[in-house]
Design a protein around this motif. Structure first.
Motif, PDB file in Angstrom:
ATOM      1  N   LEU A 130       0.827  -1.210   0.000  1.00  0.00           N
ATOM      2  CA  LEU A 130       0.000   0.000   0.000  1.00  0.00           C
ATOM      3  C   LEU A 130       0.861   1.259   0.000  1.00  0.00           C
ATOM      4  O   LEU A 130       0.582   2.213  -0.738  1.00  0.00           O
ATOM      5  CB  LEU A 130      -0.928  -0.004   1.211  1.00  0.00           C
ATOM      6  CG  LEU A 130      -2.044  -1.051   1.207  1.00  0.00           C
ATOM      7  CD1 LEU A 130      -2.821  -1.013   2.524  1.00  0.00           C
ATOM      8  CD2 LEU A 130      -2.996  -0.829   0.035  1.00  0.00           C
ATOM      9  N   SER A 131       1.909   1.271   0.806  1.00  0.00           N
ATOM     10  CA  SER A 131       2.758   2.456   0.855  1.00  0.00           C
ATOM     11  C   SER A 131       3.520   2.655  -0.447  1.00  0.00           C
ATOM     12  O   SER A 131       3.691   3.787  -0.907  1.00  0.00           O
ATOM     13  CB  SER A 131       3.735   2.350   2.027  1.00  0.00           C
ATOM     14  OG  SER A 131       4.635   1.264   1.834  1.00  0.00           O
ATOM     15  N   PHE A 133       2.565   1.618  -3.488  1.00  0.00           N
ATOM     16  CA  PHE A 133       1.673   1.873  -4.620  1.00  0.00           C
ATOM     17  C   PHE A 133       1.035   3.261  -4.545  1.00  0.00           C
ATOM     18  O   PHE A 133       0.974   3.979  -5.541  1.00  0.00           O
ATOM     19  CB  PHE A 133       0.576   0.810  -4.675  1.00  0.00           C
ATOM     20  CG  PHE A 133      -0.270   0.875  -5.903  1.00  0.00           C
ATOM     21  CD1 PHE A 133       0.210   0.420  -7.127  1.00  0.00           C
ATOM     22  CD2 PHE A 133      -1.550   1.384  -5.861  1.00  0.00           C
ATOM     23  CE1 PHE A 133      -0.566   0.480  -8.268  1.00  0.00           C
ATOM     24  CE2 PHE A 133      -2.342   1.447  -6.996  1.00  0.00           C
ATOM     25  CZ  PHE A 133      -1.842   0.990  -8.208  1.00  0.00           C
ATOM     26  N   TYR A 134       0.584   3.644  -3.352  1.00  0.00           N
ATOM     27  CA  TYR A 134      -0.102   4.935  -3.218  1.00  0.00           C
ATOM     28  C   TYR A 134       0.858   6.080  -2.900  1.00  0.00           C
ATOM     29  O   TYR A 134       0.594   7.225  -3.256  1.00  0.00           O
ATOM     30  CB  TYR A 134      -1.185   4.843  -2.138  1.00  0.00           C
ATOM     31  CG  TYR A 134      -2.359   3.997  -2.557  1.00  0.00           C
ATOM     32  CD1 TYR A 134      -3.328   4.489  -3.422  1.00  0.00           C
ATOM     33  CD2 TYR A 134      -2.497   2.692  -2.102  1.00  0.00           C
ATOM     34  CE1 TYR A 134      -4.412   3.706  -3.804  1.00  0.00           C
ATOM     35  CE2 TYR A 134      -3.574   1.907  -2.485  1.00  0.00           C
ATOM     36  CZ  TYR A 134      -4.523   2.416  -3.330  1.00  0.00           C
ATOM     37  OH  TYR A 134      -5.578   1.640  -3.727  1.00  0.00           O
ATOM     38  N   ASP A 139       2.869   6.487   2.558  1.00  0.00           N
ATOM     39  CA  ASP A 139       4.232   5.975   2.436  1.00  0.00           C
ATOM     40  C   ASP A 139       5.128   6.575   3.511  1.00  0.00           C
ATOM     41  O   ASP A 139       5.955   5.871   4.121  1.00  0.00           O
ATOM     42  CB  ASP A 139       4.775   6.299   1.044  1.00  0.00           C
ATOM     43  CG  ASP A 139       6.128   5.662   0.792  1.00  0.00           C
ATOM     44  OD1 ASP A 139       6.440   4.645   1.444  1.00  0.00           O
ATOM     45  OD2 ASP A 139       6.887   6.187  -0.033  1.00  0.00           O
ATOM     46  N   LYS A 197       4.818  -1.080 -10.502  1.00  0.00           N
ATOM     47  CA  LYS A 197       3.746  -0.142 -10.872  1.00  0.00           C
ATOM     48  C   LYS A 197       4.133   0.766 -12.025  1.00  0.00           C
ATOM     49  O   LYS A 197       3.265   1.419 -12.614  1.00  0.00           O
ATOM     50  CB  LYS A 197       3.337   0.694  -9.661  1.00  0.00           C
ATOM     51  CG  LYS A 197       4.291   1.803  -9.288  1.00  0.00           C
ATOM     52  CD  LYS A 197       3.730   2.652  -8.156  1.00  0.00           C
ATOM     53  CE  LYS A 197       4.620   3.832  -7.829  1.00  0.00           C
ATOM     54  NZ  LYS A 197       4.050   4.670  -6.754  1.00  0.00           N
ATOM     55  N   LYS A 206      -4.543   0.945 -16.472  1.00  0.00           N
ATOM     56  CA  LYS A 206      -5.129   2.248 -16.165  1.00  0.00           C
ATOM     57  C   LYS A 206      -5.854   2.819 -17.376  1.00  0.00           C
ATOM     58  O   LYS A 206      -6.922   3.430 -17.256  1.00  0.00           O
ATOM     59  CB  LYS A 206      -4.036   3.210 -15.711  1.00  0.00           C
ATOM     60  CG  LYS A 206      -3.407   2.841 -14.371  1.00  0.00           C
ATOM     61  CD  LYS A 206      -2.305   3.823 -13.997  1.00  0.00           C
ATOM     62  CE  LYS A 206      -1.679   3.459 -12.664  1.00  0.00           C
ATOM     63  NZ  LYS A 206      -0.565   4.390 -12.301  1.00  0.00           N
ATOM     64  N   SER A 211      -9.573   0.359 -11.791  1.00  0.00           N
ATOM     65  CA  SER A 211      -9.356   1.204 -10.627  1.00  0.00           C
ATOM     66  C   SER A 211      -7.956   0.985 -10.061  1.00  0.00           C
ATOM     67  O   SER A 211      -7.296  -0.017 -10.357  1.00  0.00           O
ATOM     68  CB  SER A 211     -10.396   0.909  -9.550  1.00  0.00           C
ATOM     69  OG  SER A 211     -10.243  -0.423  -9.066  1.00  0.00           O
ATOM     70  N   ARG A 212      -7.511   1.908  -9.221  1.00  0.00           N
ATOM     71  CA  ARG A 212      -6.171   1.802  -8.647  1.00  0.00           C
ATOM     72  C   ARG A 212      -6.053   0.575  -7.754  1.00  0.00           C
ATOM     73  O   ARG A 212      -5.055  -0.146  -7.805  1.00  0.00           O
ATOM     74  CB  ARG A 212      -5.839   3.069  -7.855  1.00  0.00           C
ATOM     75  CG  ARG A 212      -5.800   4.340  -8.679  1.00  0.00           C
ATOM     76  CD  ARG A 212      -5.188   5.483  -7.901  1.00  0.00           C
ATOM     77  NE  ARG A 212      -3.762   5.257  -7.691  1.00  0.00           N
ATOM     78  CZ  ARG A 212      -2.981   6.063  -6.964  1.00  0.00           C
ATOM     79  NH1 ARG A 212      -3.522   7.110  -6.355  1.00  0.00           N
ATOM     80  NH2 ARG A 212      -1.708   5.816  -6.823  1.00  0.00           N
ATOM     81  N   LEU A 213      -7.091   0.319  -6.946  1.00  0.00           N
ATOM     82  CA  LEU A 213      -7.059  -0.866  -6.093  1.00  0.00           C
ATOM     83  C   LEU A 213      -7.091  -2.133  -6.930  1.00  0.00           C
ATOM     84  O   LEU A 213      -6.388  -3.106  -6.644  1.00  0.00           O
ATOM     85  CB  LEU A 213      -8.232  -0.839  -5.119  1.00  0.00           C
ATOM     86  CG  LEU A 213      -8.298  -1.999  -4.120  1.00  0.00           C
ATOM     87  CD1 LEU A 213      -7.046  -2.032  -3.256  1.00  0.00           C
ATOM     88  CD2 LEU A 213      -9.546  -1.892  -3.242  1.00  0.00           C
ATOM     89  N   LEU A 216      -3.712  -2.702  -8.373  1.00  0.00           N
ATOM     90  CA  LEU A 216      -2.789  -3.210  -7.359  1.00  0.00           C
ATOM     91  C   LEU A 216      -2.998  -4.698  -7.115  1.00  0.00           C
ATOM     92  O   LEU A 216      -2.038  -5.475  -7.089  1.00  0.00           O
ATOM     93  CB  LEU A 216      -2.975  -2.429  -6.055  1.00  0.00           C
ATOM     94  CG  LEU A 216      -2.207  -2.930  -4.834  1.00  0.00           C
ATOM     95  CD1 LEU A 216      -0.711  -2.843  -5.068  1.00  0.00           C
ATOM     96  CD2 LEU A 216      -2.602  -2.139  -3.590  1.00  0.00           C
TER      97      LEU A 216
END
Length: 309
Positions: A130-131, A133-134, A139, A197, A206, A211-213, A216
């Motif tokens: 999560l850190s 990717f977002y 992060d 990514k 994309k 979606s972003r999730l 991922l």
């Protein structure tokens, strides 16, 4: 045009067709995991590791297949007796069957290792993914918290907490071990996700409106999971050794749970007169070695440099 510069083309029906170039069969395209599995099957180290791990898991799940003795039954009159039929490793100072305790000791030690490795992979992998990717604030927060835990020695922290959280259980030991090691998995996951990514398939996902999730979960994580699996496999052996170390020091699992570390501690005073210490120590060493060999084989199979050779 000069005469030497003129070009002549013969009619097609007058040209003799010679042997064509060899056609290269590229075979069926395979995924990263398919290619890794093919490499693993050809690696003899992987075969040895799997055989040892299967044997260890059999001992953990069905110890009664290997001994019919009760590991907790200790008869004082048999204290330090030599091996005899049905008791191939002899007896310890308390009159307990050393072979039975070595067999049953695998359950606690390996359970702690496997449970801690799975939770280590889950917690560290999720936070790191999560850190990475977002990015941004998430992060920063995860990275700063991880740096705090990096500065705390795992064994020292485990000794202090286990002294405070008496009585301990297998779950307690697992949670404490993971609490001070998850930054290792988070760091690996973050780096792998940041690299993945920026790939073209993520850009294509994309562009297709994923979606972003969803990107991922469906595209980034499957391609970034290799390093995580390798590090979790290697840390599994570390967790088994750490549990044995804590039990050896008397702060790990309680005395009513048979474990290799506790048995090594019980036999340390007889090391000059009896070999009973070497049986749980050898079982511990073989188990850790098998998981280290597995981790090395998986790392080689998932290495991008190896796949390009």
């Amino acid at each position: 045009m000069h005469e030497s510069q003129q070009h002549f083309v013969a009619p097609a029906d007058e040209v003799e067709v010679l042997a064509t170039d060899r056609v290269v069969d590229a075979g069926t395209p395979t995924s990263i995991w398919g290619d890794a599995w093919r490499r693993l099957r050809r690696n003899p180290v992987f075969g040895v590791a799997v055989v040892l791990i299967v044997l260890v898991l059999l001992v953990v799940v069905w110890p009664s297949l290997f001994t019919s003795q009760d590991p907790k039954l200790c008869l004082g009159e048999f204290g330090m007796d030599s091996p005899r039929p049905g008791h191939p490793f002899g007896f310890d100072k308390q009159g307990c069957d050393v072979y039975a305790r070595t067999i049953y000791g695998a359950r606690a030690s390996v359970s702690v290792g496997i449970g801690a490795a799975m939770l280590f992979l889950l917690v560290g992998g999720i936070l790191g993914a999560l850190s990475g990717f977002y990015g941004g604030f998430l992060d920063t927060v995860v990275s700063r918290i991880a740096e705090i835990f990096f500065a705390i020695p795992m064994v020292l922290a485990a000794i202090v907490l286990l002294q405070l959280l008496r009585p301990t259980t297998v779950l307690t030991v697992i949670l404490i071990l993971v609490a001070f090691t998850w930054p290792q998995a988070a760091r690996i996951a973050r780096g792998a996700v940041i690299e993945a990514k920026n790939s073209e398939y993520v850009t294509a996902a994309k562009a297709l409106g994923v979606s972003r999730l969803g990107t991922l979960v469906r595209h980034v994580l499957p391609n970034a999971a290799g390093p995580l699996i390798v590090v979790a496999t290697l840390w599994l052996g570390v967790f088994i050794v750490t549990e044995a170390t804590l039990s050896f020091l008397g702060v790990g699992l309680p005395p009513d749970i048979v474990s290799w570390g506790a048995d090594i501690a019980r036999a340390k005073y007889e090391i000059r007169t009896s070999p009973i210490l070497f049986y749980p120590a050898a079982a511990l060493a073989v188990t850790v070695l098998s998981f280290i060999l597995l981790g090395d084989a998986v790392r080689d199979a998932l290495d991008p440099k190896e796949r390009t050779r």
